[in-house]
Scaffold this active site. Structure first.
Site, PDB file in Angstrom:
ATOM      1  N   ASN A   7       0.884  -1.171   0.000  1.00 49.14           N
ATOM      2  CA  ASN A   7       0.000   0.000   0.000  1.00 49.14           C
ATOM      3  C   ASN A   7       0.923   1.223   0.000  1.00 49.14           C
ATOM      4  O   ASN A   7       1.470   1.601   1.039  1.00 49.14           O
ATOM      5  CB  ASN A   7      -0.893  -0.022   1.242  1.00 49.14           C
ATOM      6  CG  ASN A   7      -1.868   1.134   1.267  1.00 49.14           C
ATOM      7  OD1 ASN A   7      -1.808   2.031   0.416  1.00 49.14           O
ATOM      8  ND2 ASN A   7      -2.766   1.127   2.241  1.00 49.14           N
ATOM      9  N   LYS A  14       3.382   0.643   3.064  1.00 46.59           N
ATOM     10  CA  LYS A  14       3.097  -0.446   4.012  1.00 46.59           C
ATOM     11  C   LYS A  14       3.165  -1.756   3.261  1.00 46.59           C
ATOM     12  O   LYS A  14       2.808  -1.797   2.076  1.00 46.59           O
ATOM     13  CB  LYS A  14       1.699  -0.273   4.603  1.00 46.59           C
ATOM     14  CG  LYS A  14       1.567   0.948   5.475  1.00 46.59           C
ATOM     15  CD  LYS A  14       0.221   0.934   6.187  1.00 46.59           C
ATOM     16  CE  LYS A  14      -0.106   2.323   6.669  1.00 46.59           C
ATOM     17  NZ  LYS A  14      -1.417   2.795   6.314  1.00 46.59           N
ATOM     18  N   ARG A  91      -2.634  -2.051  -3.397  1.00 46.34           N
ATOM     19  CA  ARG A  91      -3.907  -1.386  -3.126  1.00 46.34           C
ATOM     20  C   ARG A  91      -3.936  -0.099  -3.935  1.00 46.34           C
ATOM     21  O   ARG A  91      -2.994   0.713  -3.867  1.00 46.34           O
ATOM     22  CB  ARG A  91      -4.005  -1.044  -1.647  1.00 46.34           C
ATOM     23  CG  ARG A  91      -5.261  -0.277  -1.357  1.00 46.34           C
ATOM     24  CD  ARG A  91      -5.137   0.565  -0.124  1.00 46.34           C
ATOM     25  NE  ARG A  91      -6.351   1.337   0.051  1.00 46.34           N
ATOM     26  CZ  ARG A  91      -6.401   2.494   0.682  1.00 46.34           C
ATOM     27  NH1 ARG A  91      -5.314   3.004   1.189  1.00 46.34           N
ATOM     28  NH2 ARG A  91      -7.532   3.126   0.802  1.00 46.34           N
ATOM     29  N   HIS A 180     -13.527   2.047   0.269  1.00 44.26           N
ATOM     30  CA  HIS A 180     -13.462   0.909   1.203  1.00 44.26           C
ATOM     31  C   HIS A 180     -14.014  -0.365   0.562  1.00 44.26           C
ATOM     32  O   HIS A 180     -14.435  -1.290   1.263  1.00 44.26           O
ATOM     33  CB  HIS A 180     -14.297   1.157   2.491  1.00 44.26           C
ATOM     34  CG  HIS A 180     -13.813   2.270   3.355  1.00 44.26           C
ATOM     35  ND1 HIS A 180     -14.678   3.119   4.015  1.00 44.26           N
ATOM     36  CD2 HIS A 180     -12.566   2.684   3.689  1.00 44.26           C
ATOM     37  CE1 HIS A 180     -13.982   4.000   4.706  1.00 44.26           C
ATOM     38  NE2 HIS A 180     -12.699   3.766   4.524  1.00 44.26           N
ATOM     39  N   ARG A 241     -13.790  14.207   9.114  1.00 42.33           N
ATOM     40  CA  ARG A 241     -14.552  14.588   7.912  1.00 42.33           C
ATOM     41  C   ARG A 241     -16.016  14.805   8.264  1.00 42.33           C
ATOM     42  O   ARG A 241     -16.580  14.079   9.090  1.00 42.33           O
ATOM     43  CB  ARG A 241     -14.459  13.490   6.849  1.00 42.33           C
ATOM     44  CG  ARG A 241     -13.113  13.448   6.176  1.00 42.33           C
ATOM     45  CD  ARG A 241     -13.009  12.258   5.243  1.00 42.33           C
ATOM     46  NE  ARG A 241     -11.966  11.358   5.675  1.00 42.33           N
ATOM     47  CZ  ARG A 241     -11.748  10.139   5.199  1.00 42.33           C
ATOM     48  NH1 ARG A 241     -12.507   9.659   4.247  1.00 42.33           N
ATOM     49  NH2 ARG A 241     -10.769   9.397   5.659  1.00 42.33           N
ATOM     50  N   GLU A 385      -8.217  -6.212   4.435  1.00 41.18           N
ATOM     51  CA  GLU A 385      -8.099  -5.798   3.040  1.00 41.18           C
ATOM     52  C   GLU A 385      -6.863  -6.407   2.376  1.00 41.18           C
ATOM     53  O   GLU A 385      -6.895  -6.785   1.211  1.00 41.18           O
ATOM     54  CB  GLU A 385      -8.046  -4.261   2.967  1.00 41.18           C
ATOM     55  CG  GLU A 385      -9.393  -3.640   3.309  1.00 41.18           C
ATOM     56  CD  GLU A 385      -9.295  -2.204   3.818  1.00 41.18           C
ATOM     57  OE1 GLU A 385      -8.926  -2.033   5.001  1.00 41.18           O
ATOM     58  OE2 GLU A 385      -9.590  -1.288   3.052  1.00 41.18           O
TER      59      GLU A 385
END
Ligand code: AMP
Length: 401
Positions: A7, A14, A91, A180, A241, A385
């Site tokens: 990622n 990562k 990802r 997501h 957010r 994920e």
């Protein structure tokens, strides 16, 4: 087959190395502060001590080199040679309308990811840097890309279009994409397995509630609506957010406060949500602790947060004309007993009955938290994920062989 999952962010990378013979993780870690004077590398081989060092890592190529060095290191390594890494999965945040599924990396795929820079300016360029770096360091190793948006490409136009001039959709791709997706796909599949029912037979709402949060309505195994929109700002109230607000607030506030576009965007993305209402923190643990100590603003933030999750669950039950399964996942969804309780209280009219003991039990396993007689099943399913990225990569590489 050993698969490296990456990622890549603009200044971080990562990784997790999977052994697909039993889907076990061999090692994971991250490189932070890429391109800054002191980059931090944290490497965690499973079953051994964590390794951490500070060095200068100027770009993504050096970061991938460092990761490979660590994975093959005599002392901290988990494989003997780089050739054991047979594929890499990435990802990717935005796949636009082009990517309805994961794909093997080709010139054409890279071009498309680049074409989508406009829609994900903070993420897609960094992902492409990750892909190019792997090409450099592990030449010839097949790479796959797994998109956060792909799972939601099954949404009908009634869900994905906004009621604004359609020229904006045609010209600039202004529509709901949702995010997501890898998490919603993983937990919905897992929930169906836990219940021992075919996913295709269920009406399910998955609530991915972490720092970012989104709910998805999944009917017959397909996403038919999701709360995040063209960007990850729409929908639920989140850590920092705003989620849904009246869009007219934006020009109004920009005018009154003399804000630039960047300032307005920063206000909604970084200074809103739980942080703004609690005046304390964007972290659910801190907000809950303060609420328990009697802090009124923290309580208001928690109540608003819960109220908005409930509204989406109600809306999606209506969108599907029913509900069989409700799933909680991600940092808050997996860990906050009080959040789940507060959301489920008041949804009894849907046929949801919480088992308080099951809800309070601590476990890292997917499990039911509704009572046995509850008409609608409620589950907590830890998301993964990275595993789904490894699985898709494995399937694509095998197909191509
Ligand atoms: P994520 O983005 O999925 O990593 O989730 C981060 C969020 O999960 C933060 O708001 C954390 O406060 C929240 N979180 C993590 N552990 C807990 C916990 N034990 N109780 C409540 N919230 C938690």
């Amino acid at each position: 087959m050993k698969i490296l999952v990456i990622n890549a962010g603009s200044s971080s990378l990562k990784y997790q190395l999977y052994d697909m013979s039993d889907e076990s993780v061999l090692a994971s870690g991250r490189v932070e502060r890429i391109g800054m004077d002191s980059s931090i590398v944290t490497h965690e081989p499973v079953g051994a001590l964590e390794v951490r060092d500070v060095s200068e890592i100027l770009d993504h190529v050096s970061a991938v080199k460092r990761v490979i060095d660590l994975l093959t290191h005599k002392e901290y390594g988990v494989v003997t040679s780089m050739s054991e890494i047979e594929a890499v999965g990435h990802r990717i945040v935005h796949g636009g309308e082009v990517f309805k599924n994961s794909a093997l990396v080709t010139m054409e795929v890279k071009k498309e990811i680049k074409r989508l820079f406009d829609l994900a300016p903070l993420h897609n360029p960094a992902h492409l840097m990750g892909i190019t770096a792997v090409e450099n360091v592990l030449p010839g190793v097949p790479q796959a890309v797994v998109f956060d948006t792909a799972f939601h490409q099954t949404m009908p136009d009634t869900s994905y279009l906004y009621p604004i001039p359609t020229v904006l959709y045609r010209r600039h791709g202004v529509r709901r994409y949702g995010f997501h997706g890898t998490s919603h796909a993983y937990v919905s599949d897992k929930a169906a397995r836990v219940l021992n029912k075919p996913l295709e037979s269920l009406k399910m709402i998955t609530c991915h509630i972490g720092n970012g949060a989104s709910c998805t309505a999944i009917k017959d195994g397909k996403s038919i609506d999701t709360s995040m929109g063209m960007t990850p700002l729409e929908g639920l109230m989140m850590g920092t957010r705003s989620g849904d607000i009246d869009p007219a607030i934006v020009p109004f506030v920009m005018n009154k406060e003399e804000l630039t576009l960047n300032e307005a965007s920063s206000m909604l993305n970084k200074h809103s949500g739980m942080l703004a209402i609690s005046g304390l923190s964007s972290d659910m643990r801190e907000v809950t602790d303060a609420m328990n100590e009697g802090d009124k603003n923290a309580k208001l933030a928690f109540d608003m947060y819960v109220y908005r999750v409930k509204k989406y669950i109600g809306a999606y039950a209506a969108a599907m004309n029913g509900l069989d399964v409700l799933v909680f996942t991600a940092g808050v969804g997996e860990n906050s007993v009080v959040l789940r309780k507060a959301v489920m209280e008041g949804l009894t009219f849907l046929g949801l009955e919480l088992d308080e003991k099951r809800n309070a039990a601590r476990s890292k396993e997917a499990r039911q938290i509704s009572t046995d007689r509850s008409k609608v099943k409620a589950l907590v399913v830890p998301t993964n994920e990275e595993l789904l990225i490894a699985r898709d990569t494995y399937a694509l590489v095998n197909e191509a062989q």
